[in-house]
Design an enzyme around this catalytic site. Structure first.
Site, mmCIF file in Angstrom:
data_model
loop_
_atom_site.group_PDB
_atom_site.id
_atom_site.type_symbol
_atom_site.label_atom_id
_atom_site.label_comp_id
_atom_site.label_asym_id
_atom_site.label_seq_id
_atom_site.Cartn_x
_atom_site.Cartn_y
_atom_site.Cartn_z
ATOM 1 N N GLU A 1 0.826 -1.222 0.000
ATOM 2 C CA GLU A 1 0.000 0.000 0.000
ATOM 3 C C GLU A 1 0.854 1.264 0.000
ATOM 4 O O GLU A 1 0.741 2.123 0.871
ATOM 5 C CB GLU A 1 -0.958 -0.015 1.198
ATOM 6 C CG GLU A 1 -1.940 -1.180 1.115
ATOM 7 C CD GLU A 1 -3.005 -1.189 2.207
ATOM 8 O OE1 GLU A 1 -2.740 -0.665 3.301
ATOM 9 O OE2 GLU A 1 -4.109 -1.718 1.970
ATOM 10 N N GLU B 1 -5.582 -8.270 -1.261
ATOM 11 C CA GLU B 1 -6.261 -8.132 0.023
ATOM 12 C C GLU B 1 -7.716 -7.839 -0.246
ATOM 13 O O GLU B 1 -8.042 -7.010 -1.106
ATOM 14 C CB GLU B 1 -5.684 -6.983 0.857
ATOM 15 C CG GLU B 1 -4.353 -7.270 1.474
ATOM 16 C CD GLU B 1 -3.909 -6.185 2.444
ATOM 17 O OE1 GLU B 1 -4.771 -5.549 3.096
ATOM 18 O OE2 GLU B 1 -2.693 -5.969 2.543
#
Ligand code: BG6
Length: 485
Positions: A180, A383
């Site tokens: 991320e 995810e």
């Protein structure tokens, strides 16, 4: 439109995802150094986690034991294999390999731990997908260098990559340079991802000294350079490596068809999502980033050759996390709601989880199409999942039908995206085994197919148990995504 979704390809990578600091424990085992994650206390949905540069006696640091994968990896990997995993996403704890970050030599015991984990995965024919840096940096780099705020951290990271690439070049094919990476576009990422020290004790996501946007974007630039150098190096070590970026994709709809809302949504998409992936996939800063920097007095310190480094270090595939969507409006009075890493506005058409993350499977199909249309390279959803409270019944079963429902709808949405022509190659739902929440530090916010007996205060036997979703996901994988009921 009728719900006819495509078949998943035969070689589709079904699996699950984790991160070292939320999973392993053993925070000081066999020479491991303290990481930034190790100095963050547990919080709750309403109480923020605290960053304590000096460990406090009696405070609860959830990464220290986490769910003890460090000692139980064989049992856990056997359970993943029982579900039929083809891939397992895990991260390497950098401070297990370089305890201080700037050490001259790596810690052999740390390297051996991952030798054992990768060997166990191979034994079960599970492909590792390794995140090189997932929300942890050796804490010494934070204290001595201000983490990613300092360009020297690039060299420490590249040295770390050099060691793990060479060590695992025959065992690991898929790598992600930073988890991320776009979280550094938000203040929440300052310490969590940037290892930039707060002034004194601080809450996660805030800093007593306030946000320093200039420093955050400089730290992000250093991560871009580090990522690009790692990609080039990895391809030299083993041309068969596939190295990807990883973006927290923040799907934001305009709340209304007011052009103001539409434009704002696009600007948010550009800055929060595409700025980072444009650099990592296309190899250059996009025009809208340059405009944003100019208008906000952000002056990046670039070194000679940086532009070429970015060009030479383009990733092979695009991965992202997707949990929920929010809305954007020019009207300041609209009702806000939470979400992964960022707040947004409430969508009247969606329901939300107990942690106020709005559930939106169609948003996943939309995002897959939207991103693929821009880059046209292979994608993975690395995810996705529902954080929820699970109850163990008297007979030991865990009836998590809400999780099955969530995952089923998202898998259908991926099937639709495949039918739309998106080159989707894998799916690793988050927290395939219950682990510590990154946002709140809780155990009670569970994502797993595998239950772990541990509560928010750290009590429990750490015993593992199969939830209903475990048996369901096993059928999904065995049927190649055809059997979702
Ligand atoms: C992602 C992170 O942001 O979301 C994970 O990469 C994190 O580390 C996951 O655990 C879920 O968020 P949370 O706060 O529910 O743990």
């Amino acid at each position: 439109m009728s719900k006819v979704y495509a078949e998943f390809p035969e070689d589709f990578l079904w699996g699950g995802a984790t991160a070292a600091n939320q999973l392993e424990g053993g925070f000081d085992a066999e020479g491991k150094g303290l990481s930034t994650a190790d100095v963050i206390t547990a919080g709750t949905h309403t109480v923020s986690r605290r960053i304590t540069p000096v460990l406090e006696a009696g405070a609860n640091y959830p990464s220290h034991e986490a769910v003890d994968f460090y000692h139980r990896y064989k049992e856990d990997i056997a359970l993943f294999a029982e579900m039929g995993f083809k891939v397992f996403r895990l991260s390497i704890a950098w401070s297990r390999i370089f305890p201080n970050g700037d050490d001259a030599e790596p810690n052999e015991a740390g390297l051996q731990f991952y030798d054992r984990v990768f060997a166990e995965l191979r034994k079960h024919n599970i492909e590792p997908l390794v995140t090189i840096s997932h929300y942890e940096t050796p804490f010494h780099l934070a204290e001595a260098y201000n983490g990613w705020g300092d360009r020297r951290t690039v060299d420490f990271y590249v040295r770390y990559c050099e060691v793990i690439f060479n060590r695992y070049k025959d065992t690991v094919k898929y790598w992600l340079t930073f988890n991320e990476i776009n979280i550094l576009t938000m203040p929440f990422g300052t310490f969590l991802a940037g290892a930039i020290m707060p002034q004194g004790n601080a809450e996660l996501g805030t800093s007593a000294a306030g946000d320093n946007e200039q420093l955050r974007y400089q730290a992000l630039h250093h991560q871009f350079i580090a990522s690009a150098k790692a990609v080039k190096l990895g391809h030299a070590v083993n041309p068969g490596f596939r190295i990807g970026c990883m973006i927290a994709y923040m799907c934001s709809y305009p709340l209304t068809c007011n052009p103001e809302d539409v434009l704002l949504a696009q600007q948010k998409d550009n800055l929060s999502n595409f700025l980072c992936s444009d650099v990592q996939v296309r190899g250059a800063y996009p025009g809208f980033a340059k405009r944003y920097f100019e208008e906000n007095n952000i002056v990046l310190q670039l070194q000679e050759g940086d532009e070429q480094i970015l060009k030479d270090g383009r990733v092979d595939f695009y991965t992202f996390s997707y949990y929920s969507s929010t809305c954007v409006s020019a009207d300041p009075d609209r009702e806000a709601i939470g979400g992964n890493l960022s707040m947004g506005l409430k969508n009247p058409y969606l329901k939300a989880s107990a942690w106020e993350w709005q559930i939106d499977p169609q948003g996943l199909r939309w995002s897959l199409n939207h991103i693929y249309n821009r880059y046209g390279i292979p994608m993975m959803v690395v995810e996705n999942g529902l954080g929820a409270v699970d109850n163990v019944e008297a007979d030991g079963s865990i009836k998590d039908d809400y999780r099955i429902e969530y995952l089923r709808e998202h898998i259908k949405a991926m099937g639709e995206a495949l039918a739309d022509g998106v080159e989707l190659i894998g799916y690793t739902p988050w927290g395939c085994i219950d682990l510590v929440s990154a946002g709140t530090g809780e155990m009670k916010k569970r994502y797993g197919f595998i239950y772990v007996d541990k509560d928010n205060e750290g009590n429990g036997t750490l015993a593992r148990a199969r939830k209903d979703s475990f048996y369901w996901y096993k059928k999904v994988i065995a049927s190649g995504g055809a059997q979702l009921d």
